[in-house]
Design a protein around this motif. Sequence first.
Motif, PDB file in Angstrom:
ATOM      1  N   GLU A 190       0.832  -1.216   0.000  1.00  0.00           N
ATOM      2  CA  GLU A 190       0.000   0.000   0.000  1.00  0.00           C
ATOM      3  C   GLU A 190       0.861   1.258   0.000  1.00  0.00           C
ATOM      4  OE1 GLU A 190      -3.185   0.287   2.742  1.00  0.00           O
ATOM      5  OE2 GLU A 190      -3.938  -1.746   2.371  1.00  0.00           O
ATOM      6  N   PHE A 191       2.126   1.133   0.414  1.00  0.00           N
ATOM      7  CA  PHE A 191       3.036   2.279   0.351  1.00  0.00           C
ATOM      8  C   PHE A 191       3.242   2.743  -1.083  1.00  0.00           C
ATOM      9  CE2 PHE A 191       4.219   0.972   4.622  1.00  0.00           C
ATOM     10  CZ  PHE A 191       4.488   2.180   5.255  1.00  0.00           C
ATOM     11  N   LEU A 192       3.070   1.816  -2.059  1.00  0.00           N
ATOM     12  CA  LEU A 192       3.278   2.174  -3.457  1.00  0.00           C
ATOM     13  C   LEU A 192       2.259   3.202  -3.933  1.00  0.00           C
ATOM     14  CD1 LEU A 192       4.024  -1.352  -4.952  1.00  0.00           C
ATOM     15  CD2 LEU A 192       5.661   0.481  -4.521  1.00  0.00           C
ATOM     16  N   THR A 193       1.003   3.008  -3.558  1.00  0.00           N
ATOM     17  CA  THR A 193      -0.061   3.908  -4.009  1.00  0.00           C
ATOM     18  C   THR A 193      -0.313   5.048  -3.029  1.00  0.00           C
ATOM     19  OG1 THR A 193      -1.682   2.430  -2.976  1.00  0.00           O
ATOM     20  CG2 THR A 193      -1.220   2.093  -5.309  1.00  0.00           C
ATOM     21  N   ASP A 194       0.069   4.862  -1.762  1.00  0.00           N
ATOM     22  CA  ASP A 194      -0.167   5.890  -0.741  1.00  0.00           C
ATOM     23  C   ASP A 194       1.036   5.930   0.194  1.00  0.00           C
ATOM     24  OD1 ASP A 194      -1.208   7.736   0.973  1.00  0.00           O
ATOM     25  OD2 ASP A 194      -2.791   6.447   1.782  1.00  0.00           O
ATOM     26  N   PRO A 195       2.110   6.601  -0.209  1.00  0.00           N
ATOM     27  CA  PRO A 195       3.361   6.570   0.569  1.00  0.00           C
ATOM     28  C   PRO A 195       3.221   7.068   2.004  1.00  0.00           C
ATOM     29  CG  PRO A 195       3.738   7.482  -1.609  1.00  0.00           C
ATOM     30  CD  PRO A 195       2.259   7.371  -1.453  1.00  0.00           C
ATOM     31  N   GLU A 196       2.248   7.936   2.274  1.00  0.00           N
ATOM     32  CA  GLU A 196       2.075   8.461   3.624  1.00  0.00           C
ATOM     33  C   GLU A 196       0.965   7.732   4.391  1.00  0.00           C
ATOM     34  OE1 GLU A 196       1.551  12.647   3.601  1.00  0.00           O
ATOM     35  OE2 GLU A 196       3.537  13.065   2.788  1.00  0.00           O
ATOM     36  N   LEU A 197       0.375   6.720   3.772  1.00  0.00           N
ATOM     37  CA  LEU A 197      -0.721   5.959   4.405  1.00  0.00           C
ATOM     38  C   LEU A 197      -1.793   6.909   4.949  1.00  0.00           C
ATOM     39  CD1 LEU A 197       1.300   3.219   6.343  1.00  0.00           C
ATOM     40  CD2 LEU A 197       0.312   3.077   4.061  1.00  0.00           C
ATOM     41  N   SER A 198      -2.229   7.824   4.079  1.00  0.00           N
ATOM     42  CA  SER A 198      -3.166   8.858   4.503  1.00  0.00           C
ATOM     43  C   SER A 198      -4.548   8.316   4.857  1.00  0.00           C
ATOM     44  CB  SER A 198      -3.310   9.900   3.380  1.00  0.00           C
ATOM     45  OG  SER A 198      -3.737   9.285   2.171  1.00  0.00           O
ATOM     46  N   SER A 199      -4.874   7.086   4.448  1.00  0.00           N
ATOM     47  CA  SER A 199      -6.197   6.536   4.745  1.00  0.00           C
ATOM     48  C   SER A 199      -6.284   5.931   6.141  1.00  0.00           C
ATOM     49  CB  SER A 199      -6.573   5.462   3.708  1.00  0.00           C
ATOM     50  OG  SER A 199      -5.646   4.390   3.753  1.00  0.00           O
ATOM     51  N   TYR A 200      -5.177   5.919   6.874  1.00  0.00           N
ATOM     52  CA  TYR A 200      -5.160   5.313   8.209  1.00  0.00           C
ATOM     53  C   TYR A 200      -5.045   6.383   9.289  1.00  0.00           C
ATOM     54  CZ  TYR A 200      -4.477   0.770   5.979  1.00  0.00           C
ATOM     55  OH  TYR A 200      -4.644  -0.364   5.218  1.00  0.00           O
ATOM     56  N   GLY A 201      -5.850   6.210  10.351  1.00  0.00           N
ATOM     57  CA  GLY A 201      -5.746   7.089  11.512  1.00  0.00           C
ATOM     58  C   GLY A 201      -4.886   6.479  12.606  1.00  0.00           C
ATOM     59  N   ALA A 202      -4.780   5.177  12.607  1.00  0.00           N
ATOM     60  CA  ALA A 202      -3.947   4.476  13.576  1.00  0.00           C
ATOM     61  C   ALA A 202      -3.534   3.135  12.984  1.00  0.00           C
ATOM     62  CB  ALA A 202      -4.689   4.271  14.899  1.00  0.00           C
ATOM     63  N   LEU A 203      -2.343   2.698  13.322  1.00  0.00           N
ATOM     64  CA  LEU A 203      -1.810   1.433  12.830  1.00  0.00           C
ATOM     65  C   LEU A 203      -1.307   0.604  14.001  1.00  0.00           C
ATOM     66  CD1 LEU A 203       0.246   2.311   9.620  1.00  0.00           C
ATOM     67  CD2 LEU A 203      -1.663   0.714   9.757  1.00  0.00           C
ATOM     68  N   MET A 204      -1.603  -0.672  13.945  1.00  0.00           N
ATOM     69  CA  MET A 204      -1.074  -1.601  14.940  1.00  0.00           C
ATOM     70  C   MET A 204      -0.267  -2.666  14.204  1.00  0.00           C
ATOM     71  SD  MET A 204      -3.137  -3.905  17.724  1.00  0.00           S
ATOM     72  CE  MET A 204      -2.369  -5.309  18.532  1.00  0.00           C
ATOM     73  N   ILE A 205       1.013  -2.746  14.500  1.00  0.00           N
ATOM     74  CA  ILE A 205       1.887  -3.757  13.909  1.00  0.00           C
ATOM     75  C   ILE A 205       1.951  -4.906  14.911  1.00  0.00           C
ATOM     76  CG2 ILE A 205       4.115  -4.226  12.850  1.00  0.00           C
ATOM     77  CD1 ILE A 205       2.470  -2.000  11.505  1.00  0.00           C
ATOM     78  N   ASP A 206       1.170  -5.947  14.668  1.00  0.00           N
ATOM     79  CA  ASP A 206       1.048  -7.040  15.622  1.00  0.00           C
ATOM     80  C   ASP A 206       2.122  -8.104  15.382  1.00  0.00           C
ATOM     81  OD1 ASP A 206       0.000  -8.336  17.775  1.00  0.00           O
ATOM     82  OD2 ASP A 206      -1.731  -9.172  16.735  1.00  0.00           O
ATOM     83  N   GLU A 207       2.454  -8.838  16.418  1.00  0.00           N
ATOM     84  CA  GLU A 207       3.454  -9.916  16.372  1.00  0.00           C
ATOM     85  C   GLU A 207       4.767  -9.408  15.779  1.00  0.00           C
ATOM     86  OE1 GLU A 207       2.401 -12.214  18.020  1.00  0.00           O
ATOM     87  OE2 GLU A 207       0.240 -12.243  17.762  1.00  0.00           O
ATOM     88  N   ALA A 208       5.150  -8.200  16.176  1.00  0.00           N
ATOM     89  CA  ALA A 208       6.367  -7.602  15.619  1.00  0.00           C
ATOM     90  C   ALA A 208       7.615  -8.373  16.009  1.00  0.00           C
ATOM     91  CB  ALA A 208       6.482  -6.147  16.078  1.00  0.00           C
ATOM     92  N   HIS A 209       7.540  -9.131  17.105  1.00  0.00           N
ATOM     93  CA  HIS A 209       8.716  -9.881  17.560  1.00  0.00           C
ATOM     94  C   HIS A 209       9.118 -10.989  16.589  1.00  0.00           C
ATOM     95  CE1 HIS A 209       5.186 -12.088  19.031  1.00  0.00           C
ATOM     96  NE2 HIS A 209       5.911 -13.169  18.810  1.00  0.00           N
ATOM     97  N   GLU A 210       8.227 -11.359  15.653  1.00  0.00           N
ATOM     98  CA  GLU A 210       8.582 -12.398  14.683  1.00  0.00           C
ATOM     99  C   GLU A 210       9.568 -11.896  13.638  1.00  0.00           C
ATOM    100  OE1 GLU A 210       5.612 -14.822  13.056  1.00  0.00           O
ATOM    101  OE2 GLU A 210       4.498 -15.072  14.920  1.00  0.00           O
ATOM    102  N   ARG A 211       9.696 -10.573  13.532  1.00  0.00           N
ATOM    103  CA  ARG A 211      10.737  -9.961  12.715  1.00  0.00           C
ATOM    104  C   ARG A 211      10.713 -10.439  11.265  1.00  0.00           C
ATOM    105  NH1 ARG A 211      14.945  -8.102  15.788  1.00  0.00           N
ATOM    106  NH2 ARG A 211      15.502  -6.983  13.875  1.00  0.00           N
ATOM    107  N   THR A 212       9.548 -10.468  10.648  1.00  0.00           N
ATOM    108  CA  THR A 212       9.487 -10.799   9.225  1.00  0.00           C
ATOM    109  C   THR A 212      10.084  -9.654   8.416  1.00  0.00           C
ATOM    110  OG1 THR A 212       7.289  -9.827   8.923  1.00  0.00           O
ATOM    111  CG2 THR A 212       7.379 -12.133   9.613  1.00  0.00           C
ATOM    112  N   VAL A 213      10.458  -9.946   7.159  1.00  0.00           N
ATOM    113  CA  VAL A 213      11.072  -8.924   6.313  1.00  0.00           C
ATOM    114  C   VAL A 213      10.123  -7.745   6.111  1.00  0.00           C
ATOM    115  CG1 VAL A 213      11.933  -8.434   3.997  1.00  0.00           C
ATOM    116  CG2 VAL A 213      12.555 -10.556   5.124  1.00  0.00           C
ATOM    117  N   SER A 214       8.867  -8.046   5.820  1.00  0.00           N
ATOM    118  CA  SER A 214       7.895  -6.974   5.572  1.00  0.00           C
ATOM    119  C   SER A 214       7.700  -6.103   6.800  1.00  0.00           C
ATOM    120  CB  SER A 214       6.558  -7.579   5.134  1.00  0.00           C
ATOM    121  OG  SER A 214       6.694  -8.269   3.911  1.00  0.00           O
TER     122      SER A 214
END
Length: 888
Positions: A355-379
């Motif tokens: 989604e960064f490709l079409t909306d680099p600033e993620l303007s459609s989101y008011g809040a983001l939760m990055i869950d299970e961040a400890h798994e350290r996937t590439v994405s």
Amino acid sequence: MSVITGKGRHRRKNDETNQWESGDEDTEIEVKEKVVQEPSTLTSSKQEEPLIEDDEQNIEDLSSLRDKSRSKYLQRRQETKLEELGKEIKSYQDRINSLTYREKQDYEHKKNIYDLVKGRESLKRDSEQSSEYQLPQDYVNDRKRKLGVLNEREKVQEVELEQDQPKRNRYDSQWERDQLDRATLGKSLAKPDAINLPGQEDYEYVFDESQFVDFEEENTLEGSNKDSELPTKQPEISEASSYKAVRESLPVFSYRERFLSTLESHQILIVVGETGSGKTTQLPQYLHEAGYSKGNKKIGCTQPRRVAATSVANRVADEMGCKIGQEVGYSIRFEDESSDKTVIKYLTDGMLLREFLTDPELSSYGALMIDEAHERTVSTEIILSLLKDILKVRTDLKLVVASATMNAQKFSTFFDDAPVFNIPGRRFPVDIHYTKAPEANYIQAAITTVFQIHTTQERGDILVFLTGQEEIETMQESLEEAATKMDLKSSDNQLLICPIYANLPPEQQSKIFEPTPPNSRKVVLATNIAETSITIEGVSYVIDPGYVKENVFNPISGMESLVVVPCSRASADQRAGRAGRVGPGKCFRLYTKWSFYNELQANPTPEILRVNLTSIVLLLLSMGVTDLIGFDFMDPPSPDTLMKSLELLYALGALNAKGMLTRVGRQMVEFPIDPMFAKCLITSSRFGVTQEILSVISMLGESSNLFYRPKDKKEAADKCKEKFHQEQGDHLTLLEIWKEWVDTGYSSQWCQDNYVQYKTLKRAREVREQLSRLCIKAGISVDQKDEPRADSITQMIQKSITSGFFPNIARLSKMGDSFRTLKKNQAVYIHPSSSIFPTKPPPKLLLYHELVLTSKEFMRNCMLVDDRWLSELAPHYYNDKELDLSRK
């Protein structure tokens, strides 16, 4: 004449003949009548004139009466006890399927006694009505006495064996005694080595106790539910309890206001919460309720796995009382269930990255939760690095990074000492058991441990961690076969086997979340997705073999393969914690305590340090990130890996000499697939075979799960597979399978008849439809050319595939026993599953889809190529010497 009295029938000894004689029945009856009629006279016989002249005869008759009276009492007592025993057996039979092992033993023992007594009575009645010769009573009594002596001797020997005292039998060798015990069928002659499970008859399928895995309890994983506010059990949803009550029962509910107030004063918040605390389902709802979704904004929540994204989204939709795709939706690769009404969106981290490709600033989101961040996937790594810059511009965007305890401080440091907010989970103490010795086959040890728990432990579901789909399906088949033989598939005392992995259809994935029926036990076979991403209620026992499958890329050889490696200590503790969700649990680790502390690393290796980054590099370049070495990675990848990715993109035509994206490169970015696949699609338009290449690419992604081989029909399955084989290789074979399935109208019956997985073809169809739409979006024609072609369709398909996979070329070695990669001169072999294995004479030149490192370096999905195609399609990649080698 002397008198001998005792139990049973009386006898007299004749002094003259010294022989035993039976008593006179007439005298006996007469004495009995006199005793009944004149009891007082009899008692005073010593003082008055005796009723019978012979005192000895009088004493003999009195003793006889006492014996008869006692016999009648014993008979009545036996009948009463037998009746009570019958009632007790009846009570056991009424609840036969819920009996414990000890109760089962007691029931069988008492039933044997009851049947023996009833059978003896029946035999006695038959003998009394028969005129056949009967053995004398003395013979029977004497035989019973001898058997009693033998039984007592045997009991003494068994006690001696148990106490390890000197043996008093003729088997002086322990080996001989063991062999005797193994060869003896009768329970009374052998030690109780085998357990007969409930519902099974003697001498059928048994589970040998001597084969149990030998565990030792070393330590306990302490629980975290010390707060009295935390309920001990989550209420079930029923008419009396709503979703509201369930939400309020979660540990995270009591921290709702503190969480929102902390986030209000900070833009970034690191949340540490145990699995089961409710953070994944509740925090996005709290953000929505707090107003962060106002103004046509969304609340986004990323998940590292597709299964977690879809299952959690469905759960939250149920809690909010809406249909999936409306207020609550999800987005995974090749599947989007969201709309303009969606306010809470669950999506894989890879989809948010795109989604960064079409909306680099993620303007459609008011809040983001990055869950299970400890798994350290590439994405996730790339997203966090990008968000670190975006948040400086978008001050209205809130970021919540949810992590396990092991990596919380690292995330806080990365985001300039962001505050850490702790939410305790509802976890009870878990007893950790290690094996006393290493297990040679952890799959077999896991199967054994399942039945070991089922036969010795209390009720509670079992969670088994395995490395992948193949292991799960193998263990599922073995467990179901054994459960059927042991009658554990009936309505009562069921052993329910529930697998969970990414390629499993959603309707089957949902079975693991269904409540376990009464008098049943659920066995969940899962990958490491069950460590943190999903919560399975009712699990009391965890079996941890200690392995995980990781994707490892070697930038020097270009080989990328999934390898099974030991998991980390942090992952092992996460797995053990799954047993403490509903009450105190147990974790059985199929490795030693020494291995845990000496062979397992503390934390898992971040994925960005061990995978091919070509797709990620292409994505970053398309976003304008040109300084890859200076990019703010949390854990920077090796420069060699980045350089290999840039070299491949340049060879594919995605980059020019200045490192800038070309038109071909920008077209590649539109596809959420490997750049080599994307190049095949782009080239196929020029050759007019886009439809065929779409089919080949969609089938290649699912090729490992395409066929199945039932144990009882392996030969038939192999013959069906062989009839699809194309002499040009696996790519054309997959295309042939696709065409035949399409011709049948996507028939499931055709799949069944040909031993092809219907669900696999169905997924391939969905992927193909998505790719076809993306081709149109990228300006790639999907229409077939009608004008005459210089080459056949088959050759144009092969050329299109070669245009993307020309780096994966191998030539036949001089000895003819292997192949050599054309660029690295590395020895490789055709995988046995290939349609061209073995081919005689072997082809001189091959193209492969991927290299897989198992017992050898195997080439999977191979295709024959012509050396002239390399000069036409990749003259810039191979030098003259390498091209000459390809022609020899």
